[in-house]
Write a protein that holds these residues in place. Structure first.
Motif, PDB file in Angstrom:
ATOM      1  N   GLY A 261       2.653  -3.244  21.752  1.00  0.00           N
ATOM      2  CA  GLY A 261       1.541  -4.190  21.713  1.00  0.00           C
ATOM      3  C   GLY A 261       2.057  -5.606  21.600  1.00  0.00           C
ATOM      4  N   ASP A 262       1.409  -6.415  20.774  1.00  0.00           N
ATOM      5  CA  ASP A 262       1.757  -7.823  20.630  1.00  0.00           C
ATOM      6  C   ASP A 262       2.186  -8.122  19.203  1.00  0.00           C
ATOM      7  N   GLN A 263       3.498  -8.298  19.021  1.00  0.00           N
ATOM      8  CA  GLN A 263       4.080  -8.678  17.738  1.00  0.00           C
ATOM      9  C   GLN A 263       3.852  -7.662  16.626  1.00  0.00           C
ATOM     10  N   THR A 264       3.830  -6.388  17.004  1.00  0.00           N
ATOM     11  CA  THR A 264       3.861  -5.301  16.025  1.00  0.00           C
ATOM     12  C   THR A 264       5.072  -4.443  16.347  1.00  0.00           C
ATOM     13  N   TYR A 265       5.869  -4.145  15.342  1.00  0.00           N
ATOM     14  CA  TYR A 265       7.170  -3.520  15.559  1.00  0.00           C
ATOM     15  C   TYR A 265       7.291  -2.199  14.805  1.00  0.00           C
ATOM     16  N   VAL A 266       8.146  -1.325  15.328  1.00  0.00           N
ATOM     17  CA  VAL A 266       8.466  -0.073  14.645  1.00  0.00           C
ATOM     18  C   VAL A 266       9.181  -0.402  13.343  1.00  0.00           C
ATOM     19  N   SER A 267       8.730   0.212  12.253  1.00  0.00           N
ATOM     20  CA  SER A 267       9.252  -0.108  10.926  1.00  0.00           C
ATOM     21  C   SER A 267       9.793   1.156  10.255  1.00  0.00           C
ATOM     22  N   ALA A 268      10.968   1.031   9.640  1.00  0.00           N
ATOM     23  CA  ALA A 268      11.600   2.171   8.976  1.00  0.00           C
ATOM     24  C   ALA A 268      11.047   2.337   7.564  1.00  0.00           C
ATOM     25  N   LEU A 269      10.817   3.589   7.170  1.00  0.00           N
ATOM     26  CA  LEU A 269      10.371   3.915   5.817  1.00  0.00           C
ATOM     27  C   LEU A 269      11.532   4.535   5.047  1.00  0.00           C
ATOM     28  N   ASP A 270      11.461   4.486   3.716  1.00  0.00           N
ATOM     29  CA  ASP A 270      12.578   4.975   2.905  1.00  0.00           C
ATOM     30  C   ASP A 270      12.691   6.493   2.889  1.00  0.00           C
ATOM     31  N   ASN A 271      11.729   7.190   3.475  1.00  0.00           N
ATOM     32  CA  ASN A 271      11.791   8.656   3.532  1.00  0.00           C
ATOM     33  C   ASN A 271      12.363   9.157   4.856  1.00  0.00           C
ATOM     34  N   GLY A 272      12.885   8.232   5.694  1.00  0.00           N
ATOM     35  CA  GLY A 272      13.488   8.624   6.954  1.00  0.00           C
ATOM     36  C   GLY A 272      12.522   8.687   8.114  1.00  0.00           C
ATOM     37  N   LEU A 273      11.265   8.337   7.883  1.00  0.00           N
ATOM     38  CA  LEU A 273      10.276   8.322   8.949  1.00  0.00           C
ATOM     39  C   LEU A 273      10.054   6.886   9.422  1.00  0.00           C
ATOM     40  N   PHE A 274       9.240   6.746  10.456  1.00  0.00           N
ATOM     41  CA  PHE A 274       8.950   5.427  11.017  1.00  0.00           C
ATOM     42  C   PHE A 274       7.453   5.274  11.252  1.00  0.00           C
ATOM     43  N   THR A 275       7.005   4.046  11.174  1.00  0.00           N
ATOM     44  CA  THR A 275       5.609   3.724  11.418  1.00  0.00           C
ATOM     45  C   THR A 275       5.528   2.410  12.179  1.00  0.00           C
ATOM     46  N   ILE A 276       4.335   2.002  12.516  1.00  0.00           N
ATOM     47  CA  ILE A 276       4.171   0.714  13.181  1.00  0.00           C
ATOM     48  C   ILE A 276       3.814  -0.318  12.121  1.00  0.00           C
ATOM     49  N   GLY A 277       4.517  -1.432  12.097  1.00  0.00           N
ATOM     50  CA  GLY A 277       4.303  -2.448  11.071  1.00  0.00           C
ATOM     51  C   GLY A 277       3.063  -3.287  11.312  1.00  0.00           C
TER      52      GLY A 277
ATOM     53  N   ASP B  16       1.683   7.507  17.273  1.00  0.00           N
ATOM     54  CA  ASP B  16       0.579   8.455  17.100  1.00  0.00           C
ATOM     55  C   ASP B  16      -0.644   7.694  16.587  1.00  0.00           C
ATOM     56  N   PRO B  17      -1.748   7.691  17.322  1.00  0.00           N
ATOM     57  CA  PRO B  17      -2.917   6.905  16.899  1.00  0.00           C
ATOM     58  C   PRO B  17      -3.581   7.431  15.629  1.00  0.00           C
ATOM     59  N   GLU B  18      -3.299   8.677  15.253  1.00  0.00           N
ATOM     60  CA  GLU B  18      -3.955   9.245  14.068  1.00  0.00           C
ATOM     61  C   GLU B  18      -3.359   8.731  12.769  1.00  0.00           C
ATOM     62  N   ASP B  19      -2.037   8.634  12.702  1.00  0.00           N
ATOM     63  CA  ASP B  19      -1.420   8.223  11.434  1.00  0.00           C
ATOM     64  C   ASP B  19      -0.385   7.108  11.598  1.00  0.00           C
ATOM     65  N   ASP B  20      -0.306   6.498  12.802  1.00  0.00           N
ATOM     66  CA  ASP B  20       0.630   5.393  13.089  1.00  0.00           C
ATOM     67  C   ASP B  20       2.094   5.794  12.961  1.00  0.00           C
ATOM     68  N   SER B  21       2.391   7.074  13.033  1.00  0.00           N
ATOM     69  CA  SER B  21       3.785   7.507  12.989  1.00  0.00           C
ATOM     70  C   SER B  21       4.415   7.350  14.368  1.00  0.00           C
ATOM     71  N   VAL B  22       5.742   7.317  14.401  1.00  0.00           N
ATOM     72  CA  VAL B  22       6.467   7.161  15.657  1.00  0.00           C
ATOM     73  C   VAL B  22       6.853   8.547  16.167  1.00  0.00           C
TER      74      VAL B  22
END
Length: 259
Positions: free
Chosen positions: A66-82, A160-166
């Motif tokens: 999208g526009d200025q939203t980036y993949v972000s790392a979580l401390d549990n080893g998963l990723f989400t959209i920031g 993933d549109p349901e939970d914003d996971s990568v």
């Protein structure tokens, strides 16, 4: 006559006619230096520029959806959209990955937690690997100005549109899989800019370039020495490439400087 010569001759002015003052027209400088072009997209994203080829994928990298939203790392080893960033802001520290070129087609990404990204059997993307294996390799796909990342399960990276996971669960790239890789690495200038055009390419191409440059025959057909090129490779390492190529051309009588 000298007195008349000293008189400045001009346009005849009649009595009662006002003489119009001449205005000098300033000619625009043809060779005036143009102002450097500003990459507005780069400025908008906090000096992070858009990657357009795989050779540019190295060092600090951010994956933008999208526009200025980036993949972000979580401390549990998963990723989400920031969260969305303001114009002029770059990605946050947890949104910055480190890219590593694996080969001419594949790359790997390491999170800020020093773990490599991989795709699991269920399609979830995680960052828990200590080394680069087949599942940690990603293939950037560029087409028509768009880009997507294909992973080892032949699916493309998306959110993933349901939970914003990568995740990577779709085998066809569409709008939801299109992304932008952004880099802050200083772009290197062409490493061959100071190398003569004749010496750019592999050893076979270099020899052909010099044959074309110095050939003396009129039919314009190249006469290339059929002997093994190992001697050229060795000569290049020893700094005597030009002498070796001249010797090969002399055997074919294909050089105007050969006796």
């Amino acid at each position: 006559m000298s007195e008349y010569d000293s008189i400045r001759r001009g346009k005849l002015v009649l009595k009662g006619e006002k003489q119009k003052s001449r205005k000098r027209k300033h000619k625009s400088k043809k060779h005036e230096e143009e102002a450097p072009k500003v990459d507005l997209d780069r400025v908008k994203h906090g000096n992070w520029w858009k990657v357009t080829k795989i050779e540019e994928i190295s060092g600090p990298i951010a994956i933008e959806f999208g526009d200025q939203t980036y993949v972000s790392a979580l401390d549990n080893g998963l990723f989400t959209i920031g969260a969305p960033h303001n114009e002029g802001d770059g990605p946050s520290p947890e949104e910055i990955l480190t890219a590593v070129l694996v080969d001419e087609k594949k790359v790997a990404f390491k999170s800020g937690y020093n773990k490599y990204l991989r795709v699991e059997k269920n399609g979830i993307v995680t960052g828990r690997s200590d080394a680069i294996g087949p599942m940690e390799q990603w293939e950037p796909v560029f087409q028509d100005g768009k880009m997507a990342l294909q992973c080892a399960n032949e699916c493309f990276l998306s959110i993933d549109p349901e939970d914003d996971s990568v995740v990577a669960k779709t085998r066809r790239a569409g709008p939801e899989q299109f992304l932008t890789l952004r880099s802050q690495t200083v772009k290197e200038e062409n490493p061959l800019k100071d190398v003569p055009s004749e010496e750019q390419g592999n050893i076979s191409q270099i020899e052909i370039n010099y044959i074309r440059k110095f050939q003396k025959f009129q039919d314009k057909k190249l006469k290339i020495c059929t002997e093994a090129k190992d001697v050229l490779k060795k000569a290049k390492e020893e700094g005597s490439l030009h002498e070796a190529m001249l010797d090969r051309r002399s055997k074919m009588k294909a050089d105007r400087y050969c006796k």
